[in-house]
Scaffold this motif. Structure first.
Motif, PDB file in Angstrom:
ATOM      1  N   ALA A 110      -2.586 -13.436  16.143  1.00  0.00           N
ATOM      2  CA  ALA A 110      -1.745 -12.600  16.996  1.00  0.00           C
ATOM      3  C   ALA A 110      -1.933 -11.138  16.592  1.00  0.00           C
ATOM      4  CB  ALA A 110      -0.282 -13.006  16.851  1.00  0.00           C
ATOM      5  N   PRO A 111      -2.115 -10.249  17.567  1.00  0.00           N
ATOM      6  CA  PRO A 111      -2.356  -8.836  17.246  1.00  0.00           C
ATOM      7  C   PRO A 111      -1.268  -8.226  16.365  1.00  0.00           C
ATOM      8  CG  PRO A 111      -2.677  -9.221  19.597  1.00  0.00           C
ATOM      9  CD  PRO A 111      -2.135 -10.493  19.006  1.00  0.00           C
ATOM     10  N   GLN A 112      -0.021  -8.598  16.595  1.00  0.00           N
ATOM     11  CA  GLN A 112       1.064  -8.027  15.793  1.00  0.00           C
ATOM     12  C   GLN A 112       1.002  -8.522  14.345  1.00  0.00           C
ATOM     13  OE1 GLN A 112       1.405 -10.191  18.369  1.00  0.00           O
ATOM     14  NE2 GLN A 112       3.367 -11.255  18.350  1.00  0.00           N
ATOM     15  N   LEU A 113       0.478  -9.730  14.113  1.00  0.00           N
ATOM     16  CA  LEU A 113       0.319 -10.222  12.751  1.00  0.00           C
ATOM     17  C   LEU A 113      -0.826  -9.483  12.057  1.00  0.00           C
ATOM     18  CD1 LEU A 113       1.034 -12.044  10.410  1.00  0.00           C
ATOM     19  CD2 LEU A 113      -0.339 -13.851  11.475  1.00  0.00           C
ATOM     20  N   LYS A 114      -1.906  -9.258  12.770  1.00  0.00           N
ATOM     21  CA  LYS A 114      -3.029  -8.497  12.209  1.00  0.00           C
ATOM     22  C   LYS A 114      -2.568  -7.092  11.826  1.00  0.00           C
ATOM     23  CE  LYS A 114      -7.314  -7.490  11.198  1.00  0.00           C
ATOM     24  NZ  LYS A 114      -7.510  -7.377   9.782  1.00  0.00           N
ATOM     25  N   ALA A 115      -1.764  -6.478  12.688  1.00  0.00           N
ATOM     26  CA  ALA A 115      -1.250  -5.132  12.404  1.00  0.00           C
ATOM     27  C   ALA A 115      -0.344  -5.148  11.169  1.00  0.00           C
ATOM     28  CB  ALA A 115      -0.502  -4.586  13.616  1.00  0.00           C
ATOM     29  N   ALA A 116       0.499  -6.161  11.041  1.00  0.00           N
ATOM     30  CA  ALA A 116       1.385  -6.262   9.877  1.00  0.00           C
ATOM     31  C   ALA A 116       0.571  -6.477   8.599  1.00  0.00           C
ATOM     32  CB  ALA A 116       2.382  -7.405  10.073  1.00  0.00           C
ATOM     33  N   SER A 117      -0.457  -7.310   8.682  1.00  0.00           N
ATOM     34  CA  SER A 117      -1.321  -7.537   7.519  1.00  0.00           C
ATOM     35  C   SER A 117      -2.036  -6.259   7.120  1.00  0.00           C
ATOM     36  CB  SER A 117      -2.350  -8.633   7.818  1.00  0.00           C
ATOM     37  OG  SER A 117      -1.737  -9.889   7.931  1.00  0.00           O
ATOM     38  N   ASP A 118      -2.558  -5.539   8.113  1.00  0.00           N
ATOM     39  CA  ASP A 118      -3.254  -4.277   7.833  1.00  0.00           C
ATOM     40  C   ASP A 118      -2.321  -3.271   7.165  1.00  0.00           C
ATOM     41  OD1 ASP A 118      -5.558  -5.334   8.941  1.00  0.00           O
ATOM     42  OD2 ASP A 118      -5.397  -4.214  10.824  1.00  0.00           O
ATOM     43  N   LYS A 119      -1.090  -3.210   7.634  1.00  0.00           N
ATOM     44  CA  LYS A 119      -0.112  -2.275   7.076  1.00  0.00           C
ATOM     45  C   LYS A 119       0.194  -2.630   5.612  1.00  0.00           C
ATOM     46  CE  LYS A 119       4.402  -0.345   8.253  1.00  0.00           C
ATOM     47  NZ  LYS A 119       5.521  -0.409   9.211  1.00  0.00           N
ATOM     48  N   LEU A 120       0.347  -3.929   5.346  1.00  0.00           N
ATOM     49  CA  LEU A 120       0.617  -4.363   3.977  1.00  0.00           C
ATOM     50  C   LEU A 120      -0.577  -4.086   3.067  1.00  0.00           C
ATOM     51  CD1 LEU A 120       2.453  -5.669   1.909  1.00  0.00           C
ATOM     52  CD2 LEU A 120       1.714  -7.915   2.743  1.00  0.00           C
ATOM     53  N   VAL A 121      -1.778  -4.342   3.575  1.00  0.00           N
ATOM     54  CA  VAL A 121      -2.983  -4.044   2.792  1.00  0.00           C
ATOM     55  C   VAL A 121      -3.035  -2.559   2.448  1.00  0.00           C
ATOM     56  CG1 VAL A 121      -5.515  -3.894   2.920  1.00  0.00           C
ATOM     57  CG2 VAL A 121      -4.354  -6.017   3.571  1.00  0.00           C
ATOM     58  N   GLU A 122      -2.744  -1.700   3.410  1.00  0.00           N
ATOM     59  CA  GLU A 122      -2.762  -0.250   3.169  1.00  0.00           C
ATOM     60  C   GLU A 122      -1.747   0.140   2.092  1.00  0.00           C
ATOM     61  OE1 GLU A 122      -2.180   1.656   6.953  1.00  0.00           O
ATOM     62  OE2 GLU A 122      -4.128   0.968   7.704  1.00  0.00           O
ATOM     63  N   LEU A 123      -0.567  -0.420   2.151  1.00  0.00           N
ATOM     64  CA  LEU A 123       0.464  -0.135   1.150  1.00  0.00           C
ATOM     65  C   LEU A 123      -0.007  -0.547  -0.240  1.00  0.00           C
ATOM     66  CD1 LEU A 123       3.411   0.596   0.284  1.00  0.00           C
ATOM     67  CD2 LEU A 123       3.970  -1.792   0.769  1.00  0.00           C
ATOM     68  N   ILE A 124      -0.562  -1.742  -0.345  1.00  0.00           N
ATOM     69  CA  ILE A 124      -1.022  -2.233  -1.640  1.00  0.00           C
ATOM     70  C   ILE A 124      -2.192  -1.394  -2.148  1.00  0.00           C
ATOM     71  CG2 ILE A 124      -2.030  -4.206  -2.855  1.00  0.00           C
ATOM     72  CD1 ILE A 124      -0.381  -5.991  -0.861  1.00  0.00           C
ATOM     73  N   GLU A 125      -3.077  -0.989  -1.244  1.00  0.00           N
ATOM     74  CA  GLU A 125      -4.196  -0.140  -1.656  1.00  0.00           C
ATOM     75  C   GLU A 125      -3.713   1.202  -2.201  1.00  0.00           C
ATOM     76  OE1 GLU A 125      -6.677  -0.169   1.850  1.00  0.00           O
ATOM     77  OE2 GLU A 125      -7.790  -1.926   1.129  1.00  0.00           O
ATOM     78  N   ILE A 126      -2.641   1.731  -1.653  1.00  0.00           N
ATOM     79  CA  ILE A 126      -2.050   2.973  -2.174  1.00  0.00           C
ATOM     80  C   ILE A 126      -1.538   2.746  -3.594  1.00  0.00           C
ATOM     81  CG2 ILE A 126      -0.101   4.571  -1.928  1.00  0.00           C
ATOM     82  CD1 ILE A 126      -0.524   4.250   1.167  1.00  0.00           C
ATOM     83  N   ILE A 127      -0.877   1.624  -3.809  1.00  0.00           N
ATOM     84  CA  ILE A 127      -0.378   1.290  -5.149  1.00  0.00           C
ATOM     85  C   ILE A 127      -1.550   1.167  -6.126  1.00  0.00           C
ATOM     86  CG2 ILE A 127       0.792  -0.480  -6.539  1.00  0.00           C
ATOM     87  CD1 ILE A 127       2.480  -1.077  -3.961  1.00  0.00           C
ATOM     88  N   LEU A 128      -2.637   0.551  -5.678  1.00  0.00           N
ATOM     89  CA  LEU A 128      -3.808   0.401  -6.542  1.00  0.00           C
ATOM     90  C   LEU A 128      -4.402   1.756  -6.911  1.00  0.00           C
ATOM     91  CD1 LEU A 128      -5.496  -2.690  -4.862  1.00  0.00           C
ATOM     92  CD2 LEU A 128      -4.463  -2.591  -7.138  1.00  0.00           C
ATOM     93  N   VAL A 129      -4.499   2.652  -5.949  1.00  0.00           N
ATOM     94  CA  VAL A 129      -5.032   4.001  -6.223  1.00  0.00           C
ATOM     95  C   VAL A 129      -4.128   4.722  -7.225  1.00  0.00           C
ATOM     96  CG1 VAL A 129      -5.462   6.270  -5.212  1.00  0.00           C
ATOM     97  CG2 VAL A 129      -6.309   4.225  -4.065  1.00  0.00           C
ATOM     98  N   ILE A 130      -2.835   4.631  -7.012  1.00  0.00           N
ATOM     99  CA  ILE A 130      -1.878   5.263  -7.928  1.00  0.00           C
ATOM    100  C   ILE A 130      -2.041   4.700  -9.348  1.00  0.00           C
ATOM    101  CG2 ILE A 130       0.582   5.475  -8.503  1.00  0.00           C
ATOM    102  CD1 ILE A 130       1.053   5.693  -5.424  1.00  0.00           C
ATOM    103  N   SER A 131      -2.172   3.378  -9.440  1.00  0.00           N
ATOM    104  CA  SER A 131      -2.312   2.774 -10.774  1.00  0.00           C
ATOM    105  C   SER A 131      -3.578   3.243 -11.472  1.00  0.00           C
ATOM    106  CB  SER A 131      -2.275   1.244 -10.680  1.00  0.00           C
ATOM    107  OG  SER A 131      -3.465   0.740 -10.097  1.00  0.00           O
ATOM    108  N   ILE A 132      -4.646   3.447 -10.705  1.00  0.00           N
ATOM    109  CA  ILE A 132      -5.905   3.928 -11.286  1.00  0.00           C
ATOM    110  C   ILE A 132      -5.765   5.391 -11.720  1.00  0.00           C
ATOM    111  CG2 ILE A 132      -8.305   4.491 -10.753  1.00  0.00           C
ATOM    112  CD1 ILE A 132      -8.254   1.920  -8.953  1.00  0.00           C
ATOM    113  N   LEU A 133      -5.148   6.190 -10.861  1.00  0.00           N
ATOM    114  CA  LEU A 133      -4.984   7.611 -11.188  1.00  0.00           C
ATOM    115  C   LEU A 133      -4.082   7.812 -12.397  1.00  0.00           C
ATOM    116  CD1 LEU A 133      -4.606   9.135  -7.595  1.00  0.00           C
ATOM    117  CD2 LEU A 133      -6.582   9.304  -9.134  1.00  0.00           C
ATOM    118  N   LEU A 134      -3.041   7.025 -12.504  1.00  0.00           N
ATOM    119  CA  LEU A 134      -2.110   7.158 -13.628  1.00  0.00           C
ATOM    120  C   LEU A 134      -2.720   6.687 -14.946  1.00  0.00           C
ATOM    121  CD1 LEU A 134       1.252   6.140 -11.955  1.00  0.00           C
ATOM    122  CD2 LEU A 134       0.525   8.424 -12.646  1.00  0.00           C
ATOM    123  N   ARG A 135      -3.672   5.771 -14.869  1.00  0.00           N
ATOM    124  CA  ARG A 135      -4.347   5.323 -16.097  1.00  0.00           C
ATOM    125  C   ARG A 135      -5.251   6.408 -16.645  1.00  0.00           C
ATOM    126  NH1 ARG A 135      -6.804  -0.547 -15.103  1.00  0.00           N
ATOM    127  NH2 ARG A 135      -8.055   0.746 -13.754  1.00  0.00           N
ATOM    128  N   GLY A 136      -5.667   7.295 -15.734  1.00  0.00           N
ATOM    129  CA  GLY A 136      -6.512   8.426 -16.153  1.00  0.00           C
ATOM    130  C   GLY A 136      -7.845   7.970 -16.482  1.00  0.00           C
TER     131      GLY A 136
END
Length: 104
Positions: free
Chosen positions: A78-104
């Motif tokens: 369902a398109p709305q499920l794909k959109a929700a999954s994409d949004k969650l992936v983007e959020l998690i990817e932001i957390i991953l970038v932050i964790s990498i940047l904070l580790r220095g």
């Protein structure tokens, strides 16, 4: 993430195709696992354990991607499920970038 899980529940209730119901059951489990992983993140951030933050965020990434993978063959996701999954992936990817940047 909660809204994604609610969406999966709603889609499952509306589905008449047994194959779709099975896929939505799998997605529901995937989203629940991701939510559990994401709930574990605040203590890692608070204790400045950025490697732990990264590990658990990476684990949370499996939920929406595995859910999407369930729909590699028809019936389509369902398109709305794909959109929700994409949004969650983007959020998690932001957390991953932050964790990498904070580790220095």
């Amino acid at each position: 993430m909660q809204s994604g899980r609610d969406l999966v529940n709603s889609l499952r209730k509306q589905a008449t195709d047994p194959k779709l119901k099975t896929r939505y059951d799998s997605c529901l489990e995937n989203y629940n696992d991701s939510i559990d992983d994401l709930k574990e993140l605040p203590p890692f951030l608070k204790s400045k354990d950025y490697l732990g933050l990264n590990v658990h965020a990476s684990a949370a990434l499996n939920g929406p991607t595995t859910c999407d993978d369930n729909f590699s063959s028809p019936p389509a996701e369902a398109p709305q499920l794909k959109a929700a999954s994409d949004k969650l992936v983007e959020l998690i990817e932001i957390i991953l970038v932050i964790s990498i940047l904070l580790r220095g």
